[in-house]
Enzyme design. Structure first.
Site, mmCIF file in Angstrom:
data_model
loop_
_atom_site.group_PDB
_atom_site.id
_atom_site.type_symbol
_atom_site.label_atom_id
_atom_site.label_comp_id
_atom_site.label_asym_id
_atom_site.label_seq_id
_atom_site.Cartn_x
_atom_site.Cartn_y
_atom_site.Cartn_z
ATOM 1 N N GLN A 62 0.839 -1.204 0.000
ATOM 2 C CA GLN A 62 0.000 0.000 0.000
ATOM 3 C C GLN A 62 0.869 1.248 0.000
ATOM 4 O OE1 GLN A 62 -2.082 -1.737 3.564
ATOM 5 N NE2 GLN A 62 -3.715 -0.416 2.850
ATOM 6 N N SER A 74 0.387 6.252 2.769
ATOM 7 C CA SER A 74 0.822 7.330 3.665
ATOM 8 C C SER A 74 1.972 8.136 3.088
ATOM 9 C CB SER A 74 1.279 6.746 4.998
ATOM 10 O OG SER A 74 0.301 5.918 5.529
ATOM 11 N N SER A 107 4.765 -1.052 4.267
ATOM 12 C CA SER A 107 5.124 -2.418 4.670
ATOM 13 C C SER A 107 5.294 -3.278 3.433
ATOM 14 C CB SER A 107 4.035 -3.020 5.546
ATOM 15 O OG SER A 107 3.768 -2.190 6.641
ATOM 16 N N GLU A 167 -9.317 -3.448 5.531
ATOM 17 C CA GLU A 167 -8.232 -3.545 6.502
ATOM 18 C C GLU A 167 -8.786 -3.580 7.925
ATOM 19 O OE1 GLU A 167 -5.228 -0.558 5.912
ATOM 20 O OE2 GLU A 167 -3.790 -1.689 7.105
ATOM 21 N N SER A 217 -5.242 4.758 13.207
ATOM 22 C CA SER A 217 -4.843 4.714 14.613
ATOM 23 C C SER A 217 -6.060 4.454 15.501
ATOM 24 C CB SER A 217 -4.204 6.046 15.001
ATOM 25 O OG SER A 217 -5.207 7.047 15.020
ATOM 26 N N GLU A 247 -7.224 6.294 17.719
ATOM 27 C CA GLU A 247 -8.044 7.511 17.802
ATOM 28 C C GLU A 247 -8.950 7.638 16.576
ATOM 29 O OE1 GLU A 247 -4.696 7.435 18.353
ATOM 30 O OE2 GLU A 247 -4.913 7.517 20.528
#
Ligand SMILES: Cc1cc2nc3c(=O)[nH]c(=O)nc-3n(C[C@H](O)[C@H](O)[C@H](O)COP(=O)(O)OP(=O)(O)OC[C@H]3O[C@@H](n4cnc5c(N)ncnc54)[C@H](O)[C@@H]3O)c2cc1C
Lengths: 383, 403
Positions: free
Chosen positions: B142, B145, B177, B260, B379, B381
C-alpha cells in the site's frame, strides 16, 4: 479454550428472540418507564403486580426456561436471557431474578420431582414469588426434626427480594449435613403463627430489595437429598451469574442510548457536545466494551441453555465483561449529562445503584478473575 | 448452491488435506523448546525477508493450486465460491499445522487489494491481476501514507500528471510495509490539485521495479525494518494500470481501508494465548494480582474471538454485520497491550536482560512491536472517531478542523 469451538449461529439473535424482544420492549415502554419504576419501588410490594401477571401470563416470561411438564414453555435460557436483558434495560423491579432464575434453578437443580411439581407451576404462572437464602451469602441456619416435621432456626442476611417472597429455598445444616429446604414464611392457612421475621434492609439499589430473614422454628420441607447441596448451589450461582450478565447488557445499552440522545441534542460553545472528540471517543470506548459484554453474555447464555462443560468459565468471563461494561456505562451516563445527571430526578443514579449493588450479589469482576484463574490453571507452578 | 459442504464436513475435509500436505504443529507439551518468536513485526534483513516470503509464497501456491486458496472467489479466479466465513473455518484448521506465518504483504494482497480490484477494476485488469494476486505470484503493498498525509490520508501530495497514454508519478511515500518484496504498489495520488481534496485523488497500480521507483528501508523501534519509504521519481504508469475512475480514488481507497479494518479483528490472539500459557507454566506460584491479570487477558481473548464469530454468523446468515464488525481492531490493540503488561509482570528482569532462557527475552519483540498496530491501519483515535460517527451517529468534527 484457545480454540473456541462454538457454532457461530448460537451467538446470533434468532427471529423468535427478536420478536420476543420487540414485544417486551413495547410492554416495558408502556408500563415500566422511569416514572412507573419509581412508583413501583415505593409501593408495598416493591413492584407492579399487574405487570408481573402480564409478563407471566400474556408473554409467558416466567416459564420460558422451565420444562413443559412443570407448566413452563420449554424454551431455553437463551430466550429467558432476552427477557432479562429487556427487564435490566428499564430496571424493572419485579423479582424475576430471584423467582425465576435463582429459585427456579434451585428446584430444577435438586432433581426433586415432587418439589418441582409442587412449586414450579406456580412460579411459571406468576402465582408464586420465590427466592433463595444461604446461596449467595453464607447464612447461619440449622434444621431440626420437630414433633410436626422439620423446622428452621437461625438467620440469613442479604436475601434478594426476601421480604416479600412467598417461598424461600434455604440452605441449612441438618443433622445429616447441609441440605436444601423449602419454606413458606407466611403459612397459607394460618396453621401456625408467624415464626419467620423478615426485615427489609435499607438498600443502595431500591429496584432490588434485600432482607434479613430470621427463622424461629419455621416449618420447612426438605428438597432433594442430603449431600446434594454443593451441586445445587453451583447450578444456582451459574444461572444467576449468566442472568445478571444479560441484565447488565440491557442496562449498559440503555445508558449508552440515553447518553447518545442527550449529547446529540445538548449544545455548548455553539455546537452539540457530542461533536467534541473527548465525548465521542469515550462513547466509542463504551460501545467497544458493550459489544464485548454482549458477546460474552450471548455465549454464556448459550452454554447455560445446553449445560455445556464450558459454563463455569463462560459465566465468570461474562461476569467480568458485563460488570466492567456496566460500571463504565453508568459512570459515563452521569458524567456526560453534567449537572442534570447528578440530580435525584434523573434516572442515571438508579443505574449506578443497580450496577454497584449487583456486584455485591455474585462477586465483583476481580472475584471472578480469581475464580477464572483457578478454573483455567493460570496459577503458575509450585516451582 | 447445493454443492456447498456443511461446515463440519468442510472442516474435516480441510483437516484431511492439511494432514496429507503439512506437518502437524508441535504440541504444547513441547513448551520450552522450538521456536519462541512472538515478533509482531519481523526484524529481518532483506535477504531473510525474501527467503521467508518465498516460503510463504510456496505454501500459498500449494493451497491455491490444490483448491484450498481463494475459497470465497468464483471458479474463474481459482476459487470455490464458498461463503466468506469458510476462509475462517479453514484457518481454524490450518492453525494446528506448521505452515509459514504470513507476513503483512500477504493479507494486504489477498484480502485488501484483490477485493478492491474486483470492485473497481476493468474486466481486463481483473483478468490480468486477480489470479496472480490470489496465487501470490504477484504481491501488492500500500503506497498510501506520506509524511504530510497520515491520519488525514486525503491530503496526499504525490502527483500524477497525464502524459500520452499514461501518467507520470512524482512523490514520496512512507511507512510502506512489504515494499521490498512487493511487485505492485497501490499508489494514492493527486491528479487534480484545484478541487476539494477528496475529489482530486486517483489510484494507480505501480510496478515496484519500474524505473524511478526507489525503496529504502526504515528502521523501526523494534530494531528491524518491515516498512520502507518509497520514492516515485517521474515513474511512468500506463493508463491501463489506473484503478477506478480519475478523481474517484478516495472511494477506491476507502474500499481498501474498510477491508483492513475488518481484517484486523484476530490480531494479537496468538501471542495472548502464549502469554496465558506462560502464566500456566511459570515456575513459581502467581500472586493473586497476577492471577487476576492473567484471567483478565483470558477474558479479552475470549471476547475478541466471540466478536469475530458474531461477524461470521451475521455474514453466514446473509445479514449485514452491525457494530461488532467495527469494534474488532480496538479490541485487538487492547489485547496486545494487555499481553505486554502480563508478560512484563510475569518475567520481571528476564524481560529486561537476556539470560538465554527459552521464551523470555523473546517477548521484547512483542513489547516493541505491539504499539505499531495502534498506529497502522487507522490509529486507535481514528477508529474511535469512525465508531462515534458511523456507528453511533454522532455529529462530525466541525468543518475547518478537518478541512
Ligand atoms: C507498523 C506500521 C505499518 C504501516 N504500514 C503502512 C503501509 O503499508 N502503507 C501505508 O501507506 N502506511 C502504512 N503505515 C502508516 C500508517 O497508516 C500511518 O502511520 C497512520 O495512518 C498514522 O499517520 P501518521 O503516522 O502520519 O500520524 P498522524 O496522523 O500525524 O497521527 C499522530 C497522532 O495524532 C493522532 N491524530 C491524528 N489525527 C487525529 C484526529 N483527527 N483526532 C484525534 N487524533 C488524531 C493519531 O491518532 C496519532 O496518535 C504503517 C504504520 C505503521 C506504524
Amino acid at each position: 479454550m484457545n480454540r473456541l469451538d462454538v457454532d457461530p449461529a448460537v451467538l446470533l439473535e434468532s427471529e423468535e428472540r427478536r420478536q420476543l424482544r420487540t414485544v417486551l420492549r413495547d410492554l416495558f415502554a408502556e408500563s415500566c418507564g422511569p416514572e412507573e419504576v419509581r412508583k413501583q419501588v415505593e409501593s408495598a410490594r416493591g413492584h407492579d403486580q399487574a405487570l408481573w401477571a402480564r409478563l407471566a401470563g400474556e408473554i409467558g416470561v416466567h416459564g420460558l426456561a422451565l420444562p413443559e411438564e412443570y407448566g413452563g414453555g420449554g424454551y431455553t435460557f437463551a430466550e429467558l436471557a432476552v427477557a432479562l436483558e429487556e427487564a435490566g434495560r428499564v430496571l424493572c423491579p419485579a423479582p424475576l431474578l430471584s423467582t425465576v432464575v435463582l429459585a427456579g434453578h434451585a428446584l430444577l437443580g435438586s432433581g426433586d420431582r415432587r418439589a418441582c411439581e409442587r412449586w414450579l407451576p406456580g412460579i411459571a404462572s406468576g402465582a408464586v414469588t420465590a427466592t433463595v437464602a444461604g446461596f449467595v451469602q453464607a447464612a447461619d441456619v440449622t434444621a431440626e426434626r420437630g414433633p410436626d416435621g422439620w423446622v428452621l432456626r437461625g438467620e440469613a442476611d442479604f436475601v434478594p427480594d426476601g421480604e416479600g417472597a412467598d417461598l424461600l429455598l434455604v440452605v441449612a445444616r441438618a443433622p445429616d449435613g447441609e441440605r436444601l429446604f423449602a419454606c413458606e414464611p407466611v403459612p397459607p392457612h394460618g396453621t401456625h403463627g408467624s415464626t419467620c421475621d423478615r426485615t427489609a434492609r435499607r438498600v443502595l439499589d431500591p429496584t432490588r430489595r434485600q432482607a434479613l430473614v430470621r427463622f424461629r422454628g419455621t416449618p420447612a420441607e426438605p428438597v432433594g437429598e442430603p449431600g446434594q447441596v454443593s451441586g445445587i448451589v453451583d447450578a444456582v450461582l451459574g444461572a444467576g451469574r449468566v442472568a445478571l450478565a444479560a441484565e447488565h447488557v440491557g442496562g449498559s445499552a440503555h445508558a449508552l442510548d440515553a447518553t447518545l440522545e442527550y449529547v446529540s441534542q445538548r449544545t455548548q460553545f455553539g455546537r452539540a457536545i457530542g461533536s467534541f472528540q473527548a465525548v465521542k471517543h469515550r462513547l466509542a470506548d463504551l460501545l467497544v466494551e458493550l459489544e464485548g459484554a454482549r458477546s460474552a453474555s450471548a455465549y454464556a447464555s448459550a452454554c447455560l441453555a445446553e449445560w455445556t462443560p464450558e459454563l463455569p468459565v463462560a459465566a465468570s468471563a461474562a461476569a467480568v465483561a458485563c460488570t466492567g461494561a456496566y460500571r463504565l456505562a453508568t459512570t459515563e451516563y452521569v458524567q456526560l449529562h453534567g449537572g442534570i445527571g447528578f440530580t435525584w430526578e434523573h434516572p442515571a443514579h438508579l443505574y449506578v445503584r443497580r450496577a454497584r449493588a449487583d456486584e455485591a450479589l455474585f462477586g465483583t469482576a476481580d472475584d471472578h478473575r480469581l475464580r477464572l484463574a483457578g478454573l483455567l490453571g493460570l496459577t503458575g507452578t509450585s516451582g | 448452491m447445493s454443492d456447498i459442504p456443511e461446515p463440519e464436513e468442510f472442516r474435516a475435509e480441510a483437516r484431511r488435506w492439511l494432514a496429507g500436505t503439512a506437518e502437524r504443529r508441535a504440541a504444547r507439551q513441547d513448551w520450552g523448546s522450538g521456536d519462541d518468536s512472538v515478533a509482531v513485526f519481523e526484524n529481518w534483513t532483506e535477504t531473510e525477508e525474501r527467503a521467508h516470503t518465498d516460503r510463504i509464497r510456496d505454501w500459498e501456491r500449494t493451497r491455491y493450486d490444490q483448491g484450498w486458496g481463494a475459497l470465497d472467489w468464483p471458479p474463474e479466479y481459482g476459487g470455490r465460491e464458498l461463503p466468506s466465513y469458510y476462509e475462517q473455518l479453514y484457518r481454524t484448521e490450518e492453525a494446528a499445522f506448521d505452515v509459514p506465518r504470513r507476513t503483512e504483504v500477504f493479507p494486504v494482497t489477498q484480502q485488501l487489494v484483490a477485493p478492491a480490484i474486483r470492485i473497481w477494476g476493468t474486466d481486463e485488469q481483473k483478468a490480468r491481476w486477480l489470479r496472480p494476486m490470489l496465487r501470490t505470484d504477484e504481491l501488492a503493498c500500500q503506497l498510501f501514507s506520506e509524511t504530510e498525509a497520515g491520519s488525514d490520508l486525503a491530503a496526499v501530495r504525490t502527483r500524477a500528471v497525464r502524459e500520452g497514454d499514461g501518467w507520470r508519478l512524482r512523490g514520496h511515500k512512507v511507512w510502506t510495509s512489504g515494499a521490498r518484496v512487493a511487485t505492485w504498489g497501490v499508489a494514492v495520488c493527486r491528479t487534480d490539485p484545484d478541487v476539494p481534496k477528496h475529489a482530486g485523488i486517483t489510484v494507480f497500480l505501480v510496478r515496484m521495479d519500474a524505473p524511478g521507483v526507489t525503496v529504502r528501508p526504515i528502521r523501526q523501534m523494534t530494531g528491524g525494518s518491515s516498512f520502507n519509504e518509497v520514492y516515485l521519481d517521474d515513474v511512468f504508469v500506463p493508463d491501463a494500470d489506473r484503478l477506478g475512475p480519475v478523481g474517484q480514488g478516495w472511494r477506491v481507497t476507502l474500499t481498501v481501508l474498510a477491508a483492513e479494518r475488518l481484517d484486523s479483528g484476530s490480531l494479537g490472539l496468538d501471542n495472548a494465548d502464549r502469554a496465558l500459557h506462560l502464566a500456566r507454566r511459570l515456575p513459581r506460584p502467581l500472586t493473586g494480582g497476577e492471577r487476576q491479570q492473567a484471567a483478565d487477558l483470558f477474558v479479552r481473548t475470549l471476547v475478541q474471538r466471540l466478536i469475530g464469530l458474531r461477524v461470521t454468523a451475521a455474514v453466514a446468515a446473509g445479514r449485514e454485520p452491525g457494530a461488532e464488525a467495527s469494534v474488532g481492531k480496538l479490541h485487538a490493540t487492547a489485547t496486545m497491550r494487555a499481553t505486554t503488561d502480563l508478560v512484563q509482570q510475569l518475567l520481571g528482569p528476564r524481560l529486561a536482560a537476556d539470560t538465554g532462557e527459552w521464551g523470555t527475552f523473546a517477548w521484547t519483540e512483542h513489547l516493541l512491536g505491539a504499539p505499531g498496530y495502534r498506529i497502522a491501519g487507522g490509529s486507535d483515535e481514528i477508529q474511535r472517531t469512525i465508531l462515534a460517527e458511523r456507528v453511533l451517529g454522532l455529529p462530525k468534527e466541525p468543518k475547518g478542523a478537518v478541512s
